[in-house]
Design a protein around this motif. Structure first.
Motif, PDB file in Angstrom:
ATOM      1  N   VAL A 231       0.876  -1.174   0.000  1.00  0.00           N
ATOM      2  CA  VAL A 231       0.000   0.000   0.000  1.00  0.00           C
ATOM      3  C   VAL A 231       0.910   1.220   0.000  1.00  0.00           C
ATOM      4  CG1 VAL A 231      -1.771   1.317   1.216  1.00  0.00           C
ATOM      5  CG2 VAL A 231      -1.821  -1.197   1.248  1.00  0.00           C
ATOM      6  N   TYR A 232       0.704   2.110  -0.958  1.00  0.00           N
ATOM      7  CA  TYR A 232       1.606   3.240  -1.179  1.00  0.00           C
ATOM      8  C   TYR A 232       0.778   4.524  -1.194  1.00  0.00           C
ATOM      9  CZ  TYR A 232       5.656   5.621  -3.423  1.00  0.00           C
ATOM     10  OH  TYR A 232       6.719   6.440  -3.713  1.00  0.00           O
ATOM     11  N   VAL A 257      -4.892   6.910   4.105  1.00  0.00           N
ATOM     12  CA  VAL A 257      -4.485   5.530   4.379  1.00  0.00           C
ATOM     13  C   VAL A 257      -4.568   5.290   5.878  1.00  0.00           C
ATOM     14  CG1 VAL A 257      -2.569   3.884   4.297  1.00  0.00           C
ATOM     15  CG2 VAL A 257      -3.021   5.380   2.337  1.00  0.00           C
ATOM     16  N   TRP A 262      -5.629  -2.737   5.997  1.00  0.00           N
ATOM     17  CA  TRP A 262      -4.906  -3.997   6.187  1.00  0.00           C
ATOM     18  C   TRP A 262      -5.836  -5.152   6.529  1.00  0.00           C
ATOM     19  CZ3 TRP A 262      -2.383   0.312   5.618  1.00  0.00           C
ATOM     20  CH2 TRP A 262      -1.093   0.268   5.099  1.00  0.00           C
ATOM     21  N   PHE A 270       3.752  -1.003   3.935  1.00  0.00           N
ATOM     22  CA  PHE A 270       3.365   0.372   3.631  1.00  0.00           C
ATOM     23  C   PHE A 270       4.569   1.154   3.125  1.00  0.00           C
ATOM     24  CE2 PHE A 270       3.116   4.850   4.998  1.00  0.00           C
ATOM     25  CZ  PHE A 270       2.076   5.251   4.163  1.00  0.00           C
ATOM     26  N   HIS A 272       5.844   5.105   1.413  1.00  0.00           N
ATOM     27  CA  HIS A 272       5.545   6.533   1.294  1.00  0.00           C
ATOM     28  C   HIS A 272       6.830   7.205   0.830  1.00  0.00           C
ATOM     29  CE1 HIS A 272       4.374  10.617   2.209  1.00  0.00           C
ATOM     30  NE2 HIS A 272       3.267  10.259   2.850  1.00  0.00           N
ATOM     31  N   VAL A 282      -1.932   9.899   5.638  1.00  0.00           N
ATOM     32  CA  VAL A 282      -1.721   8.638   6.336  1.00  0.00           C
ATOM     33  C   VAL A 282      -1.796   8.897   7.839  1.00  0.00           C
ATOM     34  CG1 VAL A 282       0.800   8.938   6.355  1.00  0.00           C
ATOM     35  CG2 VAL A 282      -0.182   6.629   6.573  1.00  0.00           C
ATOM     36  N   VAL A 286      -0.172   3.948  10.961  1.00  0.00           N
ATOM     37  CA  VAL A 286       0.333   3.220   9.804  1.00  0.00           C
ATOM     38  C   VAL A 286       1.786   3.581   9.524  1.00  0.00           C
ATOM     39  CG1 VAL A 286       0.108   2.921   7.307  1.00  0.00           C
ATOM     40  CG2 VAL A 286      -1.927   2.899   8.761  1.00  0.00           C
ATOM     41  N   THR A 291       4.193  -2.418   9.750  1.00  0.00           N
ATOM     42  CA  THR A 291       4.143  -2.728   8.324  1.00  0.00           C
ATOM     43  C   THR A 291       4.897  -1.708   7.471  1.00  0.00           C
ATOM     44  OG1 THR A 291       2.099  -1.482   7.895  1.00  0.00           O
ATOM     45  CG2 THR A 291       1.858  -3.768   8.640  1.00  0.00           C
ATOM     46  N   SER A 292       5.297  -0.593   8.074  1.00  0.00           N
ATOM     47  CA  SER A 292       5.898   0.493   7.305  1.00  0.00           C
ATOM     48  C   SER A 292       7.359   0.211   6.971  1.00  0.00           C
ATOM     49  CB  SER A 292       5.805   1.805   8.090  1.00  0.00           C
ATOM     50  OG  SER A 292       6.445   2.857   7.387  1.00  0.00           O
TER      51      SER A 292
END
Length: 315
Positions: A231-232, A257, A262, A270, A272, A282, A286, A291-292
């Protein structure tokens, strides 16, 4: 000036599929070497060469990435800020390019304007020109992004990538890069009126048809499928731009976001391009969560910059 080959990177269109793959693999190799040994790897391919770093717009990651990258590869660096060149006193861009090309081996430039100016500089002769962001495309960001994907997943092919937010120059570069890889599914969810430009969407769609990738763009967050690997997002207010609609934030709000994304993609990472505005595009949960990989992605800007510098002036 050094009598070495000169290659330019002003658009991803300047790269063959083989060039694109080489650059992300080389960036990933630089990244892996640094992670394992604390160094960029052997060799000084820019030894004796001088890189000019000209940023007419603000930058933290890209400017530092190319400056540090050139130094790590053995080259020298000359930096220019937005008020440093005689462009501000009326010298023509063509004359500026003619002068710089007689003194520099590489020019890394961020203008956030029409890339035609960089094309003109590239015609001057022995100076390689690298687009560090123009109004329509951010090619070196896409290279950093794909380097990050290759490092994290071990592949680019077959990944499912969800992009949420404005169809800006980062999104354009991602579309033009990912659409070249077989099996990639790249889905963009962009606010109404803020999608990819028609030329970029058409070009990326043609590339996807050729490579076996899938590209979709929708202007709602409804009906979002699950199973994404990535996810971007990017910040809503892109460098050097403004939005004519005074209520644009209301249009963008559904495209924030949040952790709920998720639920359908529990294994997604994730990404960015930074800088980030927590609470806008965001949530902090997140961006700062497990997950980043956004800050690994930022570090990879240097590794991919090194790959580009090496490629532009390698003997």
């Amino acid at each position: 000036m050094a009598s070495r080959p000169v290659r330019h990177l002003i658009s991803l269109d300047d790269l063959t599929d083989e060039d694109l793959r080489h650059l992300i693999e080389r960036g990933a190799a630089f990244s892996a070497n640094t992670a394992s040994a604390g160094t960029a790897g052997p060799g000084r391919p820019l030894d004796g060469l001088v890189t000019g770093i000209y940023f007419a717009k603000t930058s933290t990651r890209t400017r530092t990435a190319f400056s540090a990258g050139a130094l790590r590869l053995g080259g020298g660096v000359v930096t220019y800020g937005p008020g440093d060149l005689q462009l501000n006193t009326g010298e023509t861009s063509e004359d500026t390019g003619r002068v710089l090309s007689r003194m520099l081996d590489v020019l890394v430039a961020r203008t956030a304007g029409d890339p035609a100016e960089m094309r003109a500089w590239a015609r001057q002769g022995g100076m390689a020109v690298i687009n560090a962001m123009s109004a329509d495309e951010h090619p070196t960001q896409a290279l950093a992004d794909l380097t990050t994907l290759l490092r994290h997943f071990g592949r680019v092919e077959g990944l499912r990538v969800l992009y949420v937010g404005e169809g800006n120059n980062t999104a354009a570069a991602l579309a033009l890069a990912l659409s070249r890889f077989p099996g990639v599914e790249f889905e963009l969810r962009t606010p109404p009126g803020y999608g990819l430009t028609a030329p970029v969407l058409e070009k990326a769609t043609r590339q996807a048809a050729r490579s076996g990738a899938v590209l979709r763009e929708l202007h709602t967050m409804d009906g979002l499928p699950g199973g994404f690997d990535v996810v971007y997002t990017t910040r809503w207010q892109t460098t050097g731009t403004s939005k004519p609609d005074p209520r644009w934030r209301d249009v963008f709000a559904p495209f924030q976001v949040r952790a709920e994304l998720w639920e359908g993609s529990p294994k997604a990472v994730f990404m960015h391009d930074l800088p980030a505005h927590r609470g806008e595009e965001v949530t902090a949960e997140v961006l700062d969560g497990p997950t980043s990989i956004a800050f690994d992605q930022a570090e990879n800007k240097m590794h991919s910059a090194m790959a580009v510098l090496e490629w532009c002036r390698a003997s």
